[in-house]
Design a protein around this motif. Sequence first.
Motif, PDB file in Angstrom:
ATOM      1  N   CYS A  99      -1.739   0.220  -2.768  1.00  0.00           N
ATOM      2  CA  CYS A  99      -1.939  -0.468  -1.875  1.00  0.00           C
ATOM      3  C   CYS A  99      -0.352  -1.165  -1.729  1.00  0.00           C
ATOM      4  O   CYS A  99       0.092  -1.322  -0.664  1.00  0.00           O
ATOM      5  N   LYS A 100       0.063  -1.774  -2.619  1.00  0.00           N
ATOM      6  CA  LYS A 100       1.424  -2.522  -2.751  1.00  0.00           C
ATOM      7  C   LYS A 100       2.392  -1.460  -1.923  1.00  0.00           C
ATOM      8  O   LYS A 100       3.192  -1.890  -1.257  1.00  0.00           O
ATOM      9  N   SER A 101       2.408  -0.280  -2.765  1.00  0.00           N
ATOM     10  CA  SER A 101       3.560   0.842  -2.044  1.00  0.00           C
ATOM     11  C   SER A 101       3.312   0.907  -0.661  1.00  0.00           C
ATOM     12  O   SER A 101       4.375   1.326   0.007  1.00  0.00           O
ATOM     13  N   LEU A 102       1.941   0.883  -0.031  1.00  0.00           N
ATOM     14  CA  LEU A 102       1.997   1.100   1.383  1.00  0.00           C
ATOM     15  C   LEU A 102       2.176  -0.193   2.045  1.00  0.00           C
ATOM     16  O   LEU A 102       2.041  -0.184   3.392  1.00  0.00           O
ATOM     17  N   GLY A 103       2.278  -1.063   1.499  1.00  0.00           N
ATOM     18  CA  GLY A 103       2.838  -2.361   2.171  1.00  0.00           C
ATOM     19  C   GLY A 103       1.648  -3.095   2.812  1.00  0.00           C
ATOM     20  O   GLY A 103       1.616  -4.114   3.785  1.00  0.00           O
ATOM     21  N   VAL A 104       0.493  -3.013   1.978  1.00  0.00           N
ATOM     22  CA  VAL A 104      -0.757  -3.800   2.343  1.00  0.00           C
ATOM     23  C   VAL A 104      -0.476  -5.197   2.265  1.00  0.00           C
ATOM     24  O   VAL A 104       0.043  -5.715   1.143  1.00  0.00           O
ATOM     25  N   ARG A 105      -0.823  -6.134   3.222  1.00  0.00           N
ATOM     26  CA  ARG A 105      -0.549  -7.406   3.251  1.00  0.00           C
ATOM     27  C   ARG A 105      -1.346  -8.276   2.203  1.00  0.00           C
ATOM     28  O   ARG A 105      -0.831  -8.976   1.394  1.00  0.00           O
TER      29      ARG A 105
END
Length: 324
Positions: free
Chosen positions: A55-61
């Motif tokens: 999720c972090k790698s996909l830029g999830v806020r």
Amino acid sequence: MPEQGVALSPDSSLLTLDERKRLIHFFVSLGVDKIRFTGGEPTISKDLLPLVRHCKSLGVRSISITSNGVKLKEQIADLVEAGLSSVNISLDTLQPKRFAEISRRPPQTFGRVMSALFAAQATGVGVKVNCVVMRGVNDDELGDFVRFGRQEEVTVRFIELMPFDGNRWDTRQFVGYYEMVDGIHRQLAAANDARRLRRYKEDKDPHDTTKWFVLSDDSDAPAAKVGFITSMTSHFCAGCNRLRLTADGSLKNCLFSSDGNALSLRDLVRQLPPDSSLEATTAHLVEHVQAAVRRKAERLGGHSTPADIASSSADNRPMILIGG
């Protein structure tokens, strides 16, 4: 957890780590920017840490978990380093003996949960306590929870009991939102605490499911708030934009919708080659997901009252198999 437990699903019926990652990527590509891992209990899954990293790698806020706290302390540092931004801890009592009765765990487990709460708080992520209020079980602790939240700078949310198969639904145990507020004021006064709750107006998110309050002597930028999730007495269906994806890949457009209305993304994603591109995955799934969202009922999964939900609860899963 229902007292009799739940039937365990075979591994083949559950989403694999790769399938979960592909579905997360798909939803993020459509604009989803807030993801919460719930359960059951997410910290018992070996996939939790890699999914948070994904999720972090996909830029999830916003990347969150809801946990019972039993295994959280040992994992919280790694989860925060991977990108976790907030934690909700389910805690229905501040009394160790009562905790054992409610959770059917040894009394010392209460200490583990509290230790996990403070460990999470020490990392700097947002921490909330979720408390399901039940008459004759823990409704005498409302004031204690409010004082605890203020003292420890932890946001506390009180949740109305909801009718699910397996949660021993009993209307006599139900405590509504307004009664909770009155109970807090009575219990604070009984402890010679003259403070009262006042509505907190700064939260403008139209999709927030919580009614927020602060204590009357709090500043306009409080360190902790008091919230109420009022699904039964004052539903928020018009603003709710949540979707739930279960461990076996069923997409539910409402917590209270029947299993028969769920969409199996597991079956759809398994029709694709494992190395399918995001574009191919989106082309295959998007119309099905859009149709599932459009089927969302106006309120409460198509039910009119809590009694109506309760009478149809056998058509839904226990809460522990949906995720809260």
